[in-house]
Design an enzyme around this catalytic site. Structure first.
Site, PDB file in Angstrom:
ATOM      1  N   ARG A 167       0.859  -1.180   0.000  1.00  0.00           N
ATOM      2  CA  ARG A 167       0.000   0.000   0.000  1.00  0.00           C
ATOM      3  C   ARG A 167       0.894   1.229   0.000  1.00  0.00           C
ATOM      4  O   ARG A 167       1.960   1.231   0.636  1.00  0.00           O
ATOM      5  CB  ARG A 167      -0.915   0.034   1.239  1.00  0.00           C
ATOM      6  CG  ARG A 167      -2.127  -0.885   1.145  1.00  0.00           C
ATOM      7  CD  ARG A 167      -3.161  -0.393   0.130  1.00  0.00           C
ATOM      8  NE  ARG A 167      -4.293  -1.287   0.001  1.00  0.00           N
ATOM      9  CZ  ARG A 167      -4.415  -2.307  -0.840  1.00  0.00           C
ATOM     10  NH1 ARG A 167      -3.423  -2.586  -1.681  1.00  0.00           N
ATOM     11  NH2 ARG A 167      -5.502  -3.041  -0.894  1.00  0.00           N
ATOM     12  N   GLU A 214      -2.758   7.884  -4.283  1.00  0.00           N
ATOM     13  CA  GLU A 214      -3.270   7.354  -5.558  1.00  0.00           C
ATOM     14  C   GLU A 214      -4.778   7.532  -5.725  1.00  0.00           C
ATOM     15  O   GLU A 214      -5.279   7.542  -6.853  1.00  0.00           O
ATOM     16  CB  GLU A 214      -2.917   5.867  -5.705  1.00  0.00           C
ATOM     17  CG  GLU A 214      -3.683   4.943  -4.763  1.00  0.00           C
ATOM     18  CD  GLU A 214      -3.326   3.468  -4.961  1.00  0.00           C
ATOM     19  OE1 GLU A 214      -2.138   3.126  -4.942  1.00  0.00           O
ATOM     20  OE2 GLU A 214      -4.266   2.670  -5.145  1.00  0.00           O
ATOM     21  N   HIS A 219      -1.263   0.421  -9.734  1.00  0.00           N
ATOM     22  CA  HIS A 219      -1.995  -0.542  -8.907  1.00  0.00           C
ATOM     23  C   HIS A 219      -2.575  -1.691  -9.759  1.00  0.00           C
ATOM     24  O   HIS A 219      -3.784  -1.948  -9.741  1.00  0.00           O
ATOM     25  CB  HIS A 219      -3.111   0.159  -8.117  1.00  0.00           C
ATOM     26  CG  HIS A 219      -3.460  -0.556  -6.845  1.00  0.00           C
ATOM     27  ND1 HIS A 219      -3.790   0.102  -5.682  1.00  0.00           N
ATOM     28  CD2 HIS A 219      -3.522  -1.879  -6.551  1.00  0.00           C
ATOM     29  CE1 HIS A 219      -4.053  -0.783  -4.734  1.00  0.00           C
ATOM     30  NE2 HIS A 219      -3.892  -1.992  -5.242  1.00  0.00           N
TER      31      HIS A 219
END
Ligand code: NAI
Length: 329
Positions: free
Chosen positions: A234, A263, A295
């Protein structure tokens, strides 16, 4: 049940629709992300489904509960975006997809390592320009190098196996030692030891209050000079500003990231015609030894199918009043 799918993406719809209809459910797809302005769209839906950058903060959950929502079916393993205490207080059930394909993320991690080591991103651009010079593309043998894995759960343990196959020495740090990793010969050490000894450090622990900015100016200084850092966990596991300083000084030799702390609102959408206002991300993108993906670690066919099926199995379990092991609240 009718399920409102927030942050619905075209690539996942066929998988979700098929898994829903096989279980007698129906998806209502909403491309907008869940936040305080969009929570009202869930009025009347007892089940809503969230993705990783949806806002599951207390204020938003309050709105969902007031509109009649009873189940949050997360389409992710990570749940740092949902305030579980608030969910519990509001009697909102929260179910996640704890495992869908650890291979997808571990294999993507290896992709980042290989790209940065052998400079494949630069080679691709060069060859298209008929520049066949090798200067600046020098890499190193992975064989014999030390890889430090922070978090040896499902993804970290698959990565440990793959990197052992490359002939790497694998070190790990995790409060819980993984039996498969121990059997592979992975050595558990403290975080400072792992940082000091590893040529490549890869992050696979969840984002919690304890792991937020686990990689910061102090821990970056403990790393081997010139080591590679990979983050497919993360974004907020690393302090991006501290990382920029470490790259500029050469302390950090390469950075691969699939996730970024800011993000939300940026990743999973085409912003190619927009002005990038995030100066930290803009600076990171200027370095030749930084490689960023948006991602996509989870993004394989197998993973999408498993996510859809587990999400709809969770909806069925909720409808039947039989919570399963995927329940968080
Ligand atoms: P997991 O729960 O199986 O493993 C996490 C491991 O981290 C556990 O063994 C736990 O004991 C360990 N851990 C917890 N705190 C730690 C600490 N302070 N230091 C070291 N280890 C610690 O989770 P899984 O499935 O392996 O996923 C890991 C993370 O990867 C998720 O939390 C999620 O944030 C991220 N992820 C990223 C994806 C992507 O597309 N890039 C997709 C799926 C997950």
């Amino acid at each position: 049940m009718d399920v409102l799918i927030y942050s619905s993406q075209p690539f996942e719809r066929p998988f979700l629709d098929a898994a829903a209809s096989a279980r007698g459910h129906r998806c209502q797809h909403q491309t907008l992300a869940l936040n305080a302005s969009t929570a009202a769209l869930a009025n009347g839906f007892s089940a809503v489904s969230l993705f990783v950058n949806d806002d599951g903060s207390a204020a938003v959950l309050q709105q969902l509960a007031a509109g009649g929502t009873r189940l949050l079916a997360l389409r992710s393993a990570g749940f740092n975006h949902v305030d579980l205490n608030a969910a519990k207080a509001l009697q909102l059930a929260v179910a996640r997809v704890p495992a869908y394909s650890p291979y997808a993320v571990a294999e993507h991690t290896v992709g980042l390592i290989l790209t940065l080591n052998r400079k494949l991103h630069r080679a691709f651009a060069r060859v298209r320009e008929q520049n066949f010079s090798l200067n600046g593309l020098l890499g190193f043998d992975l064989h014999g190098k030390t890889v430090g894995i922070i978090g040896t759960g499902q993804i970290g343990s698959v990565l440990a196996r793959i990197m052992s196959g490359f002939g790497c020495t694998v070190l790990a740090t995790d409060p819980i030692q993984n039996r498969d990793c121990l059997a592979l010969g992975v050595r558990y050490v403290t975080l400072p030891e792992l940082l000091q000894q590893s040529d490549i450090v890869s992050l696979h622990c969840p984002l919690t209050a304890a792991t937020q900015h686990l990689i910061n100016s102090q821990t970056l200084a403990q790393m081997k000079p010139g080591a590679m850092l990979i983050n497919t966990g993360r974004g907020a596991l690393i302090d991006s500003k501290a990382v920029i300083v470490a790259i500029k000084s050469g302390q950090l030799g390469a950075l691969g990231m699939d996730v970024y702390e800011e993000e939300a609102g940026l990743f999973f959408a085409d912003h190619s015609g927009d002005i990038l206002t995030d100066d930290v991300l803009a600076r990171l993108m200027t370095f030749p030894n930084v490689f960023i993906t948006g991602h996509q670690g989870f993004f394989t066919r197998e993973a999408l199918q498993n996510i859809a099926e587990t999400t709809m199995t969770n909806v069925s379990a909720f409808a039947a009043g039989t919570p399963n092991g995927n329940w968080l609240s």
